[in-house]
Write an enzyme that holds these catalytic residues in place. Structure first.
Site, PDB file in Angstrom:
ATOM      1  N   CYS A 135       2.932  -2.481  -7.051  1.00 33.08           N
ATOM      2  CA  CYS A 135       3.923  -1.668  -6.469  1.00 33.08           C
ATOM      3  C   CYS A 135       2.545  -1.125  -5.371  1.00 33.08           C
ATOM      4  CB  CYS A 135       4.435  -0.011  -7.283  1.00 33.08           C
ATOM      5  SG  CYS A 135       5.686   0.782  -6.262  1.00 33.08           S
ATOM      6  N   CYS A 138       3.275   2.388  -4.828  1.00 30.19           N
ATOM      7  CA  CYS A 138       3.444   3.868  -6.005  1.00 30.19           C
ATOM      8  C   CYS A 138       1.544   3.767  -5.953  1.00 30.19           C
ATOM      9  CB  CYS A 138       3.177   3.080  -7.021  1.00 30.19           C
ATOM     10  SG  CYS A 138       5.154   2.517  -6.726  1.00 30.19           S
ATOM     11  N   ASP A 139       0.858   3.502  -6.000  1.00 31.60           N
ATOM     12  CA  ASP A 139      -1.110   3.062  -6.112  1.00 31.60           C
ATOM     13  C   ASP A 139      -1.819   3.209  -5.017  1.00 31.60           C
ATOM     14  OD1 ASP A 139       0.031   3.283  -8.424  1.00 31.60           O
ATOM     15  OD2 ASP A 139       0.270   1.298  -9.466  1.00 31.60           O
TER      16      ASP A 139
END
Ligand code: NDP
Length: 313
Positions: A135, A138-139
């Site tokens: 992701c 997300c990261d």
């Protein structure tokens, strides 16, 4: 004591929330369990440019918050919790939440979506949370001014590579075929981005690093006379190679295809069990779009309503 409801919706992506909007407006008092990833896969994407009604685009998270608000506005009971087991052999249908609470329901709408796939390398598990991610949104933040690799050649891979290129200093896109499968517009954006280097006909076969990912072992033209093996120095390794349907708890209860997608009566969300419907990516290996998921959530809601009215429930 078990709780009894008329309509239980499992999953909180576009399919689940659309089903909740329709069933709540039809006075079915739906209960929706959000599942492992509240808001579903769209909360892990960046800009959504192709959902009708948003000429300027909208972030995936905002879109899902809007859908949730719309469902709650009409009375949908949205709850945290994960469906951990189902029993569709008896009536009413039974769904266990978080391994404890059992909900009995006249109708069940399954909208559990799909999850990111991994290559299956031992190193993916070894470096989980230490440089391996599925992701980018997300990261990606952790890789500002660093070098990362994205595996995959579809729309997701291009989208993630472009997003990461906005943060990182360099992005390798590792593509196993000699071409990208992504839509033309995404291909062009990825190919024209000066920070993205595409490694065609290449596979990542391993990762290395002391305290986290420091590089990947690449094989180009594997098995051919011109096979090349080399390493790339990277700080992050992102998977974008597609998804698998979240159907583990249904496999002994419903008909699934060979990949695990729920089989429905063609053109409808009806599963092989009366009153149990499947909507969105969990039953759709073909389109997998937010708008098609939302559309099938609507279909499932209408079918649930008809089923209840035909049975006089
Ligand atoms: P896709 O299935 O379209 O693409 C998966 C990619 O990963 C392919 O390039 C595939 O290679 C590659 N791949 C699969 N397995 C492996 C493996 N083991 N090793 C190396 N590479 C592998 O998945 P996406 O998630 O990209 O897209 C899913 C759907 O969602 C599509 O319909 C897409 O159009 C849509 N989508 C749309 C977006 C948008 O419109 N904004 C954004 C994101 C997704 P190969 O080509 O060789 O099979």
């Amino acid at each position: 004591m078990n709780e009894k409801v008329r309509c239980l919706i499992i999953g909180s992506g576009p399919a689940g929330y659309t089903a909740a909007i329709y069933t709540s407006r039809a006075n079915l008092a739906p209960v929706l369990y959000e599942g492992i990833q509240p808001g579903g896969q769209l909360t892990t994407t960046t800009e959504v440019e192709n959902f009708p009604g948003y000429p300027e685009g909208i972030t995936g998270t905002e879109l899902m918050e809007d859908l949730k608000k719309q469902a709650v506005r009409f009375g949908a009971d949205v709850r945290y919790g994960i469906a951990t087991a189902v029993d569709f052999t008896s009536y009413p249908r039974k769904v266990t939440i978080d391994g404890e609470k059992v909900i009995e329901s006249d109708t069940v709408i399954i909208a559990t979506g799909a999850s990111a796939k991994y290559l299956g390398l031992a190193d993916e598990a070894k470096y989980a949370g230490m440089g391996v991610s599925a992701c980018a949104t997300c990261d990606g933040f952790f890789y500002r001014k660093k070098t990362v690799a994205v595996v995959g050649g579809g729309d997701t891979a291009c989208e993630e590579a472009i997003y990461l290129a906005g943060l990182a200093s360099k992005v390798y896109l590792i593509v196993r075929k000699p071409y990208l499968r992504a839509s033309k517009v995404m291909q062009d954006r990825a190919m024209q981005n000066p920070k993205i280097e595409i490694l065609f006909e290449s596979n990542a076969v391993g990762l290395f690093g002391e305290n986290g990912v420091e590089g990947a072992h690449i094989v180009k033209h594997a098995g051919e006379p011109n096979e090349e093996k080399f390493d790339i120095a990277i700080d992050g390794f992102f998977l974008a190679i597609g998804h698998k349907p979240n159907t583990d708890i249904f496999k002994d209860q419903l008909n699934l295809d060979s990949v695990g997608y729920i089989l429905t009566t063609p053109g409808t969300p009806k599963t092989c069990i009366e009153g149990v419907f499947a909507a969105g990516d969990v039953a759709d290996p073909h389109y997998r779009q937010a708008i098609t998921a939302a559309g099938s959530g609507c279909q499932a809601a209408i079918e649930a309503e008809r089923y209840l009215s035909e049975k006089g429930l």
